[in-house]
Design an enzyme around this catalytic site. Structure first.
Site, short mmCIF file in Angstrom:
data_model
loop_
_atom_site.label_atom_id
_atom_site.label_comp_id
_atom_site.label_asym_id
_atom_site.label_seq_id
_atom_site.Cartn_x
_atom_site.Cartn_y
_atom_site.Cartn_z
CB SER A 1 -5.33 11.81 5.86
OG SER A 1 -6.05 11.35 4.60
N PRO B 1 5.42 -5.76 1.13
CG PRO B 1 7.47 -4.81 1.47
CD PRO B 1 6.62 -5.51 0.41
#
Length: 545
Positions: A65, A500
């Site tokens: 990607s 996170p």
């Protein structure tokens, strides 16, 4: 079994570096291409097992990607063109990390657990992006498929969404479309041309779009598609891969993060521009104003444009269908307010990650989902598609309702419902702007984004942060959420959350507020609290100048 002897024999040609541990995440496996040969071979094996288990065609896409050129990766695609189911992500991780001598044990374990009938036929579609490492890595996937006696079809160079589309077409026996690249162009472009017939007197200027192809596969495929568009969309293609490096200072991710145009593109004031990412599953729009200021239209603005258009059509058609926009906590507060208060559309917030958004969108007749980074699509329930079709085909339907129903039918056909698709999203956006007679500036003015800032804080262990309520509130460490709440209360129209990272030991901080100064100050103050309470490492966060 002779089958397993072949697996062992081929496996020795794709050896695993000892001790290397990788994790199959939202984006599949991604790392430096030199470490991936064994993983690709084993994903060929796993896709073959998945095909036998589901008695359907499975896809394997070789791409990383928006990562740098030297990386590569792999994603497995399930029968309806969706991402592979979570339990099989676990198998992918186990298989990739098995040392050479344990490979057969892990493989047989999966076969046993899933009660796979090994005499079933297997079919796997394989595609790749333009990275120099992709040909040999996709060959490793094909080796894995043939080692277990599966049949494969190598699509060669395709965008990630195109392979998702092919898998869906194949498993719906062609109901979703023809499983060829030409079939994909024909379906999308015919629908686009039908849609633009509803636009009055478009000039060549209005048909013109500047496109940054991120020097990736998207550029190649747009070139191939152009002849199908019959000049209804006139594209100036930049960063087409002829000289620049993949994703280097270009592409959707660069533009979104840097908040500036990519290198290698010439923009005149007022030009409508968009950028794809490296594998063409994300898109963002932008322009520069007469003062030379850069304006970004990200996934939030795209979702707003599309959902406004769909809501108007559903109302005109008199169809009582439940529609929602699915966002994450990263969606700008202004977009949420506009959708809920002005457009009266249901907004659902989910955890970050495309699979969470896709899943939530399936709860509605029409679900529009976009991440702020420009990855998204629209889902229609089978029931919604049926009602729209009946209305379009009923000879007694009144003119206004019929027009709306036909527009909805063509809108459904221009959309790739399997996954976020930059090409399909681009055609949909261009059609909507044409039908509404809107400029990119008018689209941008629908609402004004609240100034926002994203920061990262390095911590010793990201697992100390636990969140709830679609990641908008921190449950641990103790005292962090209370500290964030009291900081947010100091500023107008403010909001902040921490979560996170899924891949590294950092905590991501998001803050927005009424002014740029307030947003920056709030992001910095929250970062300091994270550093203090969640075990920050290195220097404490500095205020941005």
């Amino acid at each position: 079994m002779a089958q397993f002897q072949e697996v062992s024999k081929q496996s020795s040609l794709h050896p695993k570096p000892t001790g290397l541990v990788l994790q199959y995440g939202t984006a599949g496996f991604r790392t430096n291409a030199k470490k991936l040969d064994h993983v690709m071979y084993r994903m060929g094996l796993l896709a073959t097992l998945r095909s036998k288990k589901t008695e359907a065609t499975i896809g394997v896409m070789v791409t990383a990607s928006h990562n740098p050129e030297e990386d590569n990766g792999v994603k497995i695609i399930d029968p309806m063109g969706e991402m592979v189911t979570p339990s099989w992500e676990g198998y992918a991780t186990q298989l990739a990390n098995a040392e050479q001598e344990d490979l057969l044990t892990v493989l047989k374990d999966i076969i046993e657990k899933e009660a796979i009938n090994m005499s079933k036929e297997a079919n796997v579609f394989v595609g790749k992006d333009t990275r120099s490492s992709s040909p040999s890595l996709s060959q490793a996937v094909l080796d894995g498929v043939s080692a277990l006696g599966g049949h494969s079809r190598d699509y060669g160079l395709v965008t990630t969404p195109q392979l998702h589309y092919m898998v869906c077409c194949q498993n719906t026996q062609g109901k979703y479309g023809e499983a060829t690249v030409d079939g994909y162009y024909n379906k999308l472009c015919q629908a686009f041309i039908q849609l633009t017939k509803n636009a009055s007197n478009r000039t060549d200027d209005q048909k013109h779009l500047c496109l940054d192809g991120a020097n990736g596969i998207g550029a190649l495929k747009v070139r191939e598609m152009e002849r199908h568009l019959q000049r209804e969309l006139q594209i100036s293609l930049f960063n087409d891969g002829s000289k620049g490096k993949l994703n280097h200072e270009c592409g959707a991710d660069f533009v979104k993060v840097q908040q500036k145009p990519p290198t290698g593109i010439e923009i005149n004031g007022g030009d409508r521009c968009c950028s794809f990412d490296g594998d063409a599953d994300r898109i963002v729009y932008y322009y520069t104003d007469p003062e030379g200021r850069f304006h970004l239209l990200d996934g939030d603005k795209i979702a707003t444009l599309i959902s406004t258009f769909l809501k108007e059509l559903l109302t005109q058609a008199g169809l009582d269908l439940k529609m929602a926009v699915v966002q994450t906590a990263y969606a700008n507060g202004s977009s949420t307010q506009y959708l809920e208060d002005t457009m009266k559309v249901i907004v659902r917030c989910t955890k970050t990650g495309v699979k969470h958004l896709h899943h939530a969108a399936q709860d509605f007749d029409t679900g529009v989902y976009f991440e702020a980074n420009g990855h998204g699509t629209v889902l229609f329930s089978k029931e919604a598609e049926k009602k729209i079709q009946q209305l379009a085909e009923d000879p007694n339907t009144k003119d206004e309702k019929k027009r709306a129903a036909l527009l909805l039918q063509n809108t459904i056909n221009v959309i790739n419902q399997t996954v976020g698709d930059a090409i399909s999203d681009m055609l949909l956006i261009e059609a909507i702007l044409a039908i509404k007679g809107m400029s990119v500036q008018q689209w941008d003015a629908i609402y004004t984004d609240l100034p926002n800032r994203q920061l990262k804080v390095k911590v010793a262990d990201r697992r100390v942060i636990e969140t709830t309520d679609a990641e908008t509130r921190a449950v641990s460490p103790a005292g962090l959420q209370a500290a964030i709440d009291s900081l947010v209360a100091k500023y107008k129209l403010a909001r902040s959350f921490v979560r996170p990272s899924g891949t590294e030991d950092v905590v991501r901080v998001y803050a927005e507020a009424e002014t740029r100064e307030s947003a920056d100050a709030l992001a910095h103050e929250v970062s300091l609290e994270v550093y203090r309470l969640a075990g920050g490492v290195g220097d404490e966060p500095k205020l941005l100048h």
